[in-house]
Structures are given as structure tokens and as C-alpha cells.
Design an enzyme around this catalytic site. Structure first.
Site, PDB file in Angstrom:
ATOM      1  N   HIS A 124       0.877  -1.176   0.000  1.00 28.52           N
ATOM      2  CA  HIS A 124       0.000   0.000   0.000  1.00 28.52           C
ATOM      3  C   HIS A 124       0.915   1.227   0.000  1.00 28.52           C
ATOM      4  O   HIS A 124       2.025   1.178   0.531  1.00 28.52           O
ATOM      5  CB  HIS A 124      -0.836  -0.057   1.278  1.00 28.52           C
ATOM      6  CG  HIS A 124      -1.900   0.982   1.408  1.00 28.52           C
ATOM      7  ND1 HIS A 124      -1.630   2.285   1.740  1.00 28.52           N
ATOM      8  CD2 HIS A 124      -3.251   0.904   1.272  1.00 28.52           C
ATOM      9  CE1 HIS A 124      -2.775   2.963   1.803  1.00 28.52           C
ATOM     10  NE2 HIS A 124      -3.772   2.150   1.531  1.00 28.52           N
ATOM     11  N   ASP A 200       3.285  -4.566   7.686  1.00 25.11           N
ATOM     12  CA  ASP A 200       2.049  -3.796   7.556  1.00 25.11           C
ATOM     13  C   ASP A 200       0.907  -4.810   7.672  1.00 25.11           C
ATOM     14  O   ASP A 200       0.615  -5.534   6.728  1.00 25.11           O
ATOM     15  CB  ASP A 200       2.012  -3.072   6.205  1.00 25.11           C
ATOM     16  CG  ASP A 200       0.665  -2.412   5.944  1.00 25.11           C
ATOM     17  OD1 ASP A 200      -0.244  -2.535   6.800  1.00 25.11           O
ATOM     18  OD2 ASP A 200       0.514  -1.791   4.878  1.00 25.11           O
ATOM     19  N   GLN A 203      -4.460  -5.405   6.999  1.00 27.74           N
ATOM     20  CA  GLN A 203      -5.504  -6.276   6.458  1.00 27.74           C
ATOM     21  C   GLN A 203      -5.595  -7.604   7.185  1.00 27.74           C
ATOM     22  O   GLN A 203      -6.619  -8.281   7.094  1.00 27.74           O
ATOM     23  CB  GLN A 203      -5.254  -6.521   4.956  1.00 27.74           C
ATOM     24  CG  GLN A 203      -5.356  -5.281   4.095  1.00 27.74           C
ATOM     25  CD  GLN A 203      -6.769  -4.712   4.037  1.00 27.74           C
ATOM     26  OE1 GLN A 203      -7.763  -5.399   4.254  1.00 27.74           O
ATOM     27  NE2 GLN A 203      -6.867  -3.419   3.751  1.00 27.74           N
ATOM     28  N   LYS A 226     -10.326  -0.580  10.588  1.00 26.04           N
ATOM     29  CA  LYS A 226     -10.566  -1.738   9.732  1.00 26.04           C
ATOM     30  C   LYS A 226     -10.986  -2.956  10.555  1.00 26.04           C
ATOM     31  O   LYS A 226     -11.262  -4.017  10.020  1.00 26.04           O
ATOM     32  CB  LYS A 226      -9.302  -2.072   8.932  1.00 26.04           C
ATOM     33  CG  LYS A 226      -9.019  -1.100   7.787  1.00 26.04           C
ATOM     34  CD  LYS A 226      -7.797  -1.551   7.013  1.00 26.04           C
ATOM     35  CE  LYS A 226      -7.617  -0.836   5.700  1.00 26.04           C
ATOM     36  NZ  LYS A 226      -7.379   0.586   5.773  1.00 26.04           N
ATOM     37  N   CYS A 368      -4.659   2.604  -3.550  1.00 25.34           N
ATOM     38  CA  CYS A 368      -3.384   3.068  -2.987  1.00 25.34           C
ATOM     39  C   CYS A 368      -2.278   2.049  -3.199  1.00 25.34           C
ATOM     40  O   CYS A 368      -1.456   1.807  -2.307  1.00 25.34           O
ATOM     41  CB  CYS A 368      -3.528   3.402  -1.498  1.00 25.34           C
ATOM     42  SG  CYS A 368      -4.623   4.778  -1.187  1.00 25.34           S
TER      43      CYS A 368
END
Lengths: 411, 166
Positions: A124, A200, A203, A226, A368
């Protein structure tokens, strides 16, 4: 078929109980931001109505309750991700700020000309641009792990890429293809090469059990919004001794032990990285979101989403065949509940517009992740993503709306 | 499908399916300008030839995008080809005014800022472009419709500041 009682869960999400132009709202954009249950909203209301004051400062009872709420949320996060200590959990504005914190406080003192870091083509922009900004300033090299045609990391040259690198910053799950990356293998290879690892995990943390200690990375970043929490709060987990050795990020109140006209002494962890009044109600909301997720069970959530993804892949193929090109791994277990696709030659923006007229919320665009879009040779994809409140009815609504889009543009 | 027919008028789909003036021109003599819609990744590239009398003698459109951005670019190219730069600028004002973009400065920065609205006294006939009027009802899509026009303005600005590229 579902592992979850979705009908029961949906009763906790007031926002989903609405109609758009007379049609049931179908929300398939949780990869961008999830919705939140009443339990999260009430926890925040409760704080504001009964227990709000600034944290860490007042000696009155209200302030103590607010501080307990804020620090209690930190404990919940620490337990949820298997952190060794609450000192390792830093609250930020969002995951983007968490990554920028690492870039600034770890990257600046440790990177310079002749150095290299490794990113992947799945990243991202939040895990690309902070490093590019720093590279312009400090003159280090950025290397890229390539991606296969089905959207998985191509690790053939991993050791070469990591040779001499000081950092590997990589996603645990793509926000475009849902591809789950082999974090264990990546961490082992990076450790071998003497590189630090930032994951990261935006998700993956909302959708599957996370154990940062077992993961073995040095930094893990994710966001609250999220995972059923409010916007305005993110988390940076970092290895304690590493965080301890790093200079502060933002300066201000709350992050100091002492300030004189000559200078300041930074606070210990985690306060050192939390300058200014923090997102207090947001932390409490995130804590309530974690309670909610744990009541359902992260393994059950993961099972539900694999089933739903498998159903979606199968139904898209059966009903639309070659008109739909799904990006990413074909095996549901290799991916999260994120489906990026192209509908024949209809642009994602147009697909999304037609779907909106059917009250189906999906996301068109580059998500993104422009380097990945370029790899796939597309400017944009349409993306549908699922969570605990979605079921096969939602997938059926998606497929029916896609057929309308196909017919509308007369393919 | 409420309102969709207002957005996707037949003539829009026609320009999307059969874009006019699609392609590239050799640079130089042509000038090349590119515009992006950061929202969706759409990209439009304009190749434009302006002669010494200030006439747009040729224009080609390249890039990729949705039906709205592509059809708008196609109609724009057909509308400005053969016109003077001044007329093309006036047409840009008229079009953007229809898109509810009231910007005194239709500059190359792609800014849709609602700056002090300059009265458009030279209302030019929009012709086919009228079909895009329905886009106003879908505010998110206005940027799609104006992308090629912003890029055209940018091309004119660049030409004005560096006449040597002619």
C-alpha cells in the site's frame, strides 16, 4: 454453511439496517474501512457521558477513570496481538502514522547513503511513500520484491534482495488481492541477512489471529477502523528494546520527563511516542472492538471469510465466467476476503456506479497500490471485501448487480 | 436503476465505444500534456498542435479511464479541433461552468476550488457536450468529466510559458 451467525451479528450493526432506494444495503468495502457494532459506539458514548477527562494528568476521579479506560485499551491490544508488554503498544492516529513513526525514529538514525531497504510490489502507498520520502533525504536504495502473475510475492531472489539490506517492510495481506504473504519465511530470511522487519498488518489483524511474538518481526502496524473500531486510532507494536533505543517521533506534551530552557528528557515507553492528547475515546472504542472480535473468535472469523471467499470465487466463475477476471491467488485459503476484479472492458468506476444503483457498495480505483496496478497492467480494479457481517446473500447481490453492469454496457 | 440514464446517455457510450481523435502526435512539433485523477488512477494524455495563428490544428487523446472521462476527452477533442486557443479556453469555461466548477482560474493545477466565480459572458454552444450535464448529479464523477479539460488548460499554460516547444 457459515461458521458465524451472521443474522445475529448484523443486529449489532445499526448502519447495515438501512435501505438505499428501497434496496437492502450491501456493504462490501470493509478492506477500506469496516463498520462498527453498537458495543463499540456505546463504549465511546459511555466514556464521553460519564468518564471523560484528559489522560495521565488529572488527579481527580474522572481523569483516573479516563486514564484507566485508555490504558485498559492498551492492555486489550497487547493481549489481542500477543505482545510481551504494554510498553510495546504505541497508539497512533492510524497505521500510516505508525509506519511514518518507524521511518522517522528508526529509519533516520539507521539509514544513509549506501544502505538499502526492501519493499514489495504488493505494498500500500502507506508502506511505500514514507520510505521514498526518507530515501530522497538520506540517499539509501529501495529494492522491490516482485509479484507473480497471480499476485503472490515472487521470492526467487529474496536472499539477493535482502543481502546487505537494513530493513524489510512488507505487508502480511495485500489490500488489493488479499494475498497472504509468508511472514514466517520473510522474517527468517531477513533475520538471516541482519535486516529489521516491519509488517504492515492492516488487512490481517482484523481477520485472523495475530501473535506478534511468534511472528518474530520488529515492528507491526495496523489501524483500528478496519477492525470494527473507530477511525483516528492506529497501533504500532515494536520490540521493546528497539523502541527504547529510538528517539521520539512527534514532540510535545505527554512525551517528556522534563523540559528546561536547555532541552528536554524524553519519557519512557510507550509515552515517548505519544505526544499531545491521544485519541482517548478512540482507544476505548478499539478496546471494545477487540472484546467483540474475541467474543466471536478470530479463528471462526477466518473460517467464515475463507468460506465466503470460496463461495464468491465459485459464484463469480459460474455466473459470469470469463467476463470477470479476478486478481490474486485462486486458492481461497491463500487469501483474505478481498476480491479485486475486472468486469470485461467496463471500467471499475462504471462498475461501481452501476452497483451503487443496486445498493451494493464496492470500491473502484488503484487502492493506494499503484505499483501493483502497473504490474497487473490496469489503471484500476473493482474491489469487493467481506467481513463478519457479510453472507452469501451479499455475494449473490454482488453477482446480480455485476450482471446488470455487464448488460448495461452490452458486452 | 435510478438516474443512471441521466449519467450514461447514449452519446456518451458512443464516444466511449468509438473515441474520436484517439492516438498520439509526434512531439515536437506537438505538445504533450498529461493529467491524472488520483482518486481512481485514470490518466489522460493530450497531444496538441497549435499553429502560429493560435489555432488548434490537431489534437490526439491517449490514456485510459472510465466511460465518463474517456467520452468527455473524446468530445473535447472534437470540439476544440480547428478552434482558436481563445475559443477553446472559452469552451472550457462554459463546460466547467456546466459541471458546477466555478473557477476563475482554470489553471493547469487541476484545482476545482470554488474561487470567485467569473461570470461567463461568452456562452459557447456545447453541442454533444450537453450530454454530460447529468454528471453533475453524481458529484464524485465530476472529476472524471473535467480531467481532460484540466489537462487541456494545462497544455495551453505550458505552451504559453514555453513557446519553444512549438
Amino acid at each position: 454453511m457459515s461458521s458465524l451467525d451472521v443474522a445475529l451479528i448484523r443486529q449489532d450493526f445499526p448502519i447495515l439496517d438501512q435501505r438505499q432506494d428501497g434496496k437492502k444495503l450491501v456493504f462490501l468495502d470493509s478492506a477500506a474501512s469496516s463498520q462498527r457494532p453498537r458495543q463499540v459506539l456505546s463504549a465511546m458514548d459511555e466514556l464521553y457521558e460519564h468518564s471523560y477527562a484528559n489522560v495521565h494528568r488529572g488527579v481527580y476521579q474522572l481523569a483516573e477513570r479516563a486514564t484507566n479506560g485508555y490504558e485498559g485499551a492498551r492492555k486489550k491490544v497487547a493481549d489481542f496481538i500477543g505482545a510481551g508488554s504494554t510498553n510495546e503498544v504505541v497508539f497512533t492516529k492510524n497505521a500510516t502514522e505508525a509506519i511514518n513513526l518507524v521511518a522517522h525514529s528508526w529509519g533516520r538514525p539507521n539509514l544513509g547513503p549506501g544502505d538499502a531497504i526492501v519493499l514489495s510490489m504488493l505494498e500500500h502507498h502507506a508502506n511505500i511513500v514514507p520510505w521514498q520520502m526518507l530515501a530522497v533525504e538520506l540517499g539509501f536504495e529501495i529494492r522491490w520484491i516482485p509479484v507473480t502473475d497471480d499476485g503472490q510475492l515472487d521470492l526467487a531472489d529474496l536472499n539477493t534482495l535482502l543481502d546487505g539490506a537494513k530493513l524489510l517492510a512488507v505487508t502480511s495481506m495485500s489490500n488489493v488481492t488479499g494475498s497472504i504473504t509468508p511472514v514466517d519465511l520473510l522474517v527468517a530470511a531477513a533475520n538471516n541477512a541482519g535486516a529489521k522487519v516491519l509488517i504492515d498488518a492492516c488487512q490481517s489483524v482484523p481477520h485472523m489471529a495475530t501473535d506478534v511474538t511468534a511472528m518474530g518481526a520488529d515492528f507491526v502496524a495496523f489501524s483500528g477502523h478496519k477492525m470494527l473500531g473507530p477511525s483516528g486510532i492506529g497501533v504500532l507494536w515494536g520490540r521493546e528494546e528497539l523502541l527504547d533505543s529510538m528517539p521520539p517521533f512527534l514532540g510535545g506534551g505527554g512525551m517528556i520527563i522534563n523540559v528546561t530552557t536547555e532541552g528536554f528528557t524524553a519519557d519512557g515507553l510507550p509515552g515517548k511516542f505519544e505526544a499531545g492528547t491521544p485519541p482517548i475515546a478512540e482507544a476505548v472504542g478499539l478496546g471494545a472492538a477487540i472484546d467483540y472480535l474475541q467474543t466471536i473468535g478470530m479463528d471462526e472469523i477466518r473460517r467464515h471469510e475463507v468460506e465466503l471467499t470460496a463461495y464468491a470465487l465459485r459464484t463469480l466463475d459460474e455466473e459470469l465466467g470469463s467476463a470477470v477476471r479476478v486478481f490474486g491467488p485462486s486458492e481461497p485459503a491463500a487469501r483474505g476476503g478481498v476480491l479485486s476484479f475486472e468486469l470485461a472492458d467496463v471500467h471499475a468506476h462504471d462498475v461501481s456506479q452501476i452497483l451503487d444503483s443496486e445498493a451494493v457498495c464496492i470500491r473502484p480505483g488503484h487502492h493506494c497500490a499503484k505499483p501493483l496496478m502497473k504490474h497487473f497492467g490496469v489503471a484500476a480494479t473493482a474491489r469487493a471485501s467481506v467481513y463478519i457481517y457479510n453472507d452469501t446473500d451479499d455475494i449473490d447481490a454482488l453477482v446480480a448487480a455485476l450482471k446488470k453492469a455487464r448488460d448495461f454496457f452490452a458486452i | 436503476m435510478s438516474g443512471l440514464e441521466d449519467l450514461y446517455r447514449e452519446i456518451i457510450i458512443d464516444h466511449y465505444r468509438s473515441p474520436r481523435n484517439r492516438g498520439q502526435l509526434e512531439t515536437p512539433p506537438a505538445h504533450r500534456a498529461e493529467g491524472f485523477n488520483p482518486l481512481c488512477g485514470d490518466e489522460v494524455v493530450i497531444f496538441i498542435d497549435v499553429d502560429d495563428d493560435g489555432l488548434v490544428t490537431d489534437i490526439k487523446i491517449d490514456g485510459q479511464g472510465c466511460s465518463i472521462s474517456q467520452s468527455s476527452a473524446s468530445m473535447m477533442s472534437a470540439a476544440v479541433k480547428g478552434k482558436s486557443v481563445d475559443d477553446a479556453k472559452a469552451l472550457t469555461s462554459t463546460f466547467k461552468s456546466m459541471m458546477s466548477v466555478h473557477s476563475a482560474e482554470i489553471g493547469g493545477d487541476g484545482s476545482e476550488a470554488d474561487a470567485d466565480a467569473q461570470a461567463i459572458d461568452t456562452e459557447l454552444p456545447l453541442g454533444d457536450l450537453e450530454a454530460l450535464r447529468g454528471v453533475v448529479k453524481f458529484p464524485v464523477r465530476i472529476k472524471c468529466a473535467t480531467l481532460s479539460w484540466n489537462t487541456l488548460s494545462q497544455a495551453f499554460d505550458e505552451l504559453a510559458s514555453s513557446p519553444d516547444t512549438e
